[in-house]
Design a protein around this motif. Structure first.
Motif, PDB file in Angstrom:
ATOM      1  N   THR A   1       0.782  -1.107  -0.326  1.00 16.81           N
ATOM      2  CA  THR A   1       0.166   0.262   0.051  1.00 16.81           C
ATOM      3  C   THR A   1       1.101   1.220   0.183  1.00 16.81           C
ATOM      4  O   THR A   1       1.972   1.526   0.965  1.00 16.81           O
ATOM      5  CB  THR A   1      -0.872   0.094   0.553  1.00 16.81           C
ATOM      6  N   TYR A   2       0.419   1.533  -0.948  1.00 17.20           N
ATOM      7  CA  TYR A   2       1.502   3.702  -0.872  1.00 17.20           C
ATOM      8  C   TYR A   2       0.100   4.501  -1.486  1.00 17.20           C
ATOM      9  O   TYR A   2      -0.701   4.491  -2.290  1.00 17.20           O
ATOM     10  CB  TYR A   2       2.226   3.767  -2.304  1.00 17.20           C
ATOM     11  N   ASP A   3       0.860   5.372  -1.037  1.00 20.42           N
ATOM     12  CA  ASP A   3       0.154   7.148  -0.667  1.00 20.42           C
ATOM     13  C   ASP A   3       0.518   7.591  -2.256  1.00 20.42           C
ATOM     14  O   ASP A   3       1.790   7.707  -2.601  1.00 20.42           O
ATOM     15  CB  ASP A   3       0.321   8.081   0.114  1.00 20.42           C
ATOM     16  N   VAL A   4      -0.617   7.426  -4.074  1.00 21.13           N
ATOM     17  CA  VAL A   4       0.356   7.454  -4.910  1.00 21.13           C
ATOM     18  C   VAL A   4       0.860   9.162  -4.963  1.00 21.13           C
ATOM     19  O   VAL A   4       1.519   9.306  -6.129  1.00 21.13           O
ATOM     20  CB  VAL A   4      -1.021   8.234  -5.475  1.00 21.13           C
TER      21      VAL A   4
ATOM     22  N   GLU B   1     -11.172   9.994  -8.458  1.00 17.58           N
ATOM     23  CA  GLU B   1     -13.164   9.335  -9.037  1.00 17.58           C
ATOM     24  C   GLU B   1     -13.452   8.691  -9.316  1.00 17.58           C
ATOM     25  O   GLU B   1     -12.795   7.532  -9.308  1.00 17.58           O
ATOM     26  CB  GLU B   1     -12.669   9.744 -10.437  1.00 17.58           C
ATOM     27  N   ASN B   2     -14.661   8.294  -9.114  1.00 22.97           N
ATOM     28  CA  ASN B   2     -15.476   6.970  -8.849  1.00 22.97           C
ATOM     29  C   ASN B   2     -14.656   5.231  -8.452  1.00 22.97           C
ATOM     30  O   ASN B   2     -14.437   4.706  -8.584  1.00 22.97           O
ATOM     31  CB  ASN B   2     -16.123   6.343 -10.302  1.00 22.97           C
ATOM     32  N   GLY B   3     -13.951   5.606  -6.856  1.00 23.10           N
ATOM     33  CA  GLY B   3     -13.564   4.848  -6.403  1.00 23.10           C
ATOM     34  C   GLY B   3     -11.971   3.988  -6.780  1.00 23.10           C
ATOM     35  O   GLY B   3     -11.579   2.890  -6.530  1.00 23.10           O
ATOM     36  N   HIS B   4     -11.222   5.272  -8.225  1.00 25.69           N
ATOM     37  CA  HIS B   4     -10.098   4.756  -8.450  1.00 25.69           C
ATOM     38  C   HIS B   4      -9.292   6.262  -8.099  1.00 25.69           C
ATOM     39  O   HIS B   4      -9.969   6.535  -8.447  1.00 25.69           O
ATOM     40  CB  HIS B   4     -10.989   4.449  -9.961  1.00 25.69           C
ATOM     41  N   ALA B   5      -8.022   6.178  -8.210  1.00 25.82           N
ATOM     42  CA  ALA B   5      -7.221   6.618  -8.123  1.00 25.82           C
ATOM     43  C   ALA B   5      -6.621   7.136  -9.778  1.00 25.82           C
ATOM     44  O   ALA B   5      -6.248   5.709 -10.736  1.00 25.82           O
ATOM     45  CB  ALA B   5      -6.177   6.450  -7.359  1.00 25.82           C
ATOM     46  N   LYS B   6      -6.565   8.350 -10.019  1.00 28.43           N
ATOM     47  CA  LYS B   6      -6.265   8.606 -11.357  1.00 28.43           C
ATOM     48  C   LYS B   6      -5.058   9.143 -11.819  1.00 28.43           C
ATOM     49  O   LYS B   6      -4.810  10.031 -10.819  1.00 28.43           O
ATOM     50  CB  LYS B   6      -7.174   8.896 -12.057  1.00 28.43           C
ATOM     51  N   ILE B   7      -4.207   8.698 -12.999  1.00 24.41           N
ATOM     52  CA  ILE B   7      -2.865   9.507 -12.981  1.00 24.41           C
ATOM     53  C   ILE B   7      -3.052  10.113 -14.595  1.00 24.41           C
ATOM     54  O   ILE B   7      -3.002   8.846 -15.026  1.00 24.41           O
ATOM     55  CB  ILE B   7      -1.630   8.592 -13.137  1.00 24.41           C
TER      56      ILE B   7
END
Length: 498
Positions: free
Chosen positions: A351-354, A422-428
């Protein structure tokens, strides 16, 4: 096996629907035809009933009216005979008109051959005396001079309303038959008394034991009019049925062809995917084994070059050694991609913080931007974004994607990196404003060995996709020519984090 599969498909899509729908339509058609024939026979019967009741009703009223005036002529033979002739001539439906005694015997009339004959039975006489109204004789139809007829009679009443005779008319059945044929030609009917004595029939030769009849009672007399239903099977019916069968056969064949085409395409797609997988597996295995063989001597060469760097400190030598080291690093990077291609992704996720990963990457990406003479814009949310991944692999994906963006743009242009959820997802999102790609090339960029670069291996984005999918995420690319390209990396967002 393939032929058997095709036969089963053909049976399910063409034969069974055709058979079932044909039976359903035939039953519907048969039911509709029976209903139509029933309605047609009932309509014809109503026309016939109206005519026959009209003839009987009009004759009854006429005889009742004449019987009132005929009482003054009683026992005056000459005047009586003239009256009978005049009545007969007023209507072609009359076969004869007679003066009848209280015993039912003819006293005078238009046909002398029937004088002194019993023309009315006692039951009919009694009924007419009681009702004092005209009635239809219930006796059997008589035949005289080629005329078939039935009898209608009315009592002749005196001033005290006592009967002292009867006025009788014979109604010609042949005349009625002609009129009925004119009203509705080619229709089959029969007219029977309450004792089932048939007194009239038309087109009786067309009947069989299977003929169906519609029975309609008459209102003026206790007789039954029977009208034959038309045949239920005719050319129009069969034509309609065959047209329906042809249409269903044509439609099901179209569906069968369409399904077969879909099955063929799906099979081709499966075969193509299988071949691609086998090709990738084979190439991966070959690449992995080859990469191991390259990596071992490459490590030795790199170590020897580092020794030479320390031994030969001249500027010219250092320049050559730096070029050699860069090329070795490039070879090492390519070999690493081949190793990833050849082995399945290990799912040792942490587990990481993006944001922390981006913070470590930021100096490297900005250094690359200065090297390419580009600018970088950062847009990172303030709150933590927790995901499960392998940090080094995710860093390598973001760095490679950013480097692709730099290579696609001109000097001084801007690369945008956006981090959000967004919508339960991490976005890059990594957005460049370079040359972009054509729509037909977008679907190919994640295929192995596809590249638009002169020195590219075509494995970069393919390897990135495999790594991201091992994190249960997705990587997507949107691009338009001369506008730019957006690469979006999406990873499941962890709601419960340390």
């Amino acid at each position: 096996m393939k032929i058997r599969h095709k036969f089963k498909t053909y049976l399910l899509i063409v034969i069974l629907p055709l058979f079932i729908l044909s039976i359903i339509y035939w039953l519907h058609l048969e039911n509709s035809i029976q209903k139509e024939r029933q309605e047609q026979a009932e309509w014809a019967g109503s026309v016939y009933q109206e005519y026959i009741d009209q003839v009987i009703g009009e004759t009854k009223k006429k005889l009742e009216l004449l019987s009132l005036s005929s009482s003054v002529l009683y026992m005056e033979d000459e005047k009586t005979e003239h009256l009978m002739e005049w009545i007969k001539d007023t209507d072609p439906r009359y076969a004869g008109v007679y003066w009848i005694s209280m015993d039912g015997v003819s006293l005078s009339g238009t046909n002398k051959n029937l004088y002194h004959y019993y023309l009315i039975e006692q039951d009919d006489i009694n009924r007419a005396i009681v009702t004092q109204r005209a009635a239809v004789a219930e006796g059997k139809a008589l035949n005289n001079s080629g005329f078939n007829y039935f009898s209608i009679f009315a009592p002749i009443l005196d001033h005290e309303k006592k009967a002292h005779g009867f006025l009788l008319a014979h109604i010609r059945l042949d005349h009625m038959e002609k009129i009925l044929n004119i009203l509705i030609p080619d229709q089959t009917l029969k007219l029977e008394t309450s004792d089932h004595i048939q007194i009239l029939s038309i087109n009786a030769e067309s009947t069989t034991r299977d003929s169906k009849w519609v029975e309609i009672p008459l209102t003026e007399v206790d007789w039954t009019l029977s009208v034959k239903k038309p045949d239920t099977l005719n050319t129009n019916t069969m034509n309609a049925f065959f047209m329906f069968v042809f249409f269903i056969f044509f439609f099901t064949h179209m569906v069968y062809t369409f399904v077969e085409e879909l099955l063929v395409r799906r099979e081709e797609k499966k075969q193509k995917a299988l071949i691609e997988k086998q090709k990738i597996d084979f190439v991966g295995t070959l690449a992995a084994s080859t990469a191991h063989e390259i990596k071992n001597p490459l490590t030795g060469i790199k170590g020897l070059i580092q020794l030479l760097v320390e031994k030969h400190t001249e500027e010219q030598d250092q320049f050559y050694y730096s070029v050699i080291m860069k090329e070795i690093e490039r070879i090492n990077s390519i070999v690493s991609e081949f190793l990833i291609l050849g082995k399945p992704m290990a799912r040792k996720l942490t587990t990481y913080d993006v944001r922390s990963i981006i913070a470590e990457l930021r100096p490297i990406i900005e250094s690359e931007a200065r090297h390419f003479k580009m600018e970088v814009a950062w847009n990172v949310v303030k709150e933590p974004i927790w995901v499960r991944c392998t940090k080094d692999q995710l860093k390598q994906i973001i760095l490679n994607t950013a480097k692709n963006g730099f290579e696609a743009m001109k000097d001084g242009e801007l690369l945008s990196i956006r981090i959000y959820h967004e919508n339960g997802h991490a976005k890059i999102d990594i957005i460049d404003i370079g040359q972009g790609l054509n729509e037909k090339d977008i679907d190919k960029v994640f295929e192995p060995f596809y590249t638009s670069k002169k020195e590219g291996t075509g494995l970069g984005l393919f390897v990135c996709k495999r790594i991201i999918e091992s994190f249960d995420g997705t990587i997507e690319l949107a691009s338009k020519p001369l506008i730019g390209t957006t690469v979006t990396i999406s990873l499941p967002l962890l709601t419960n984090h340390p």
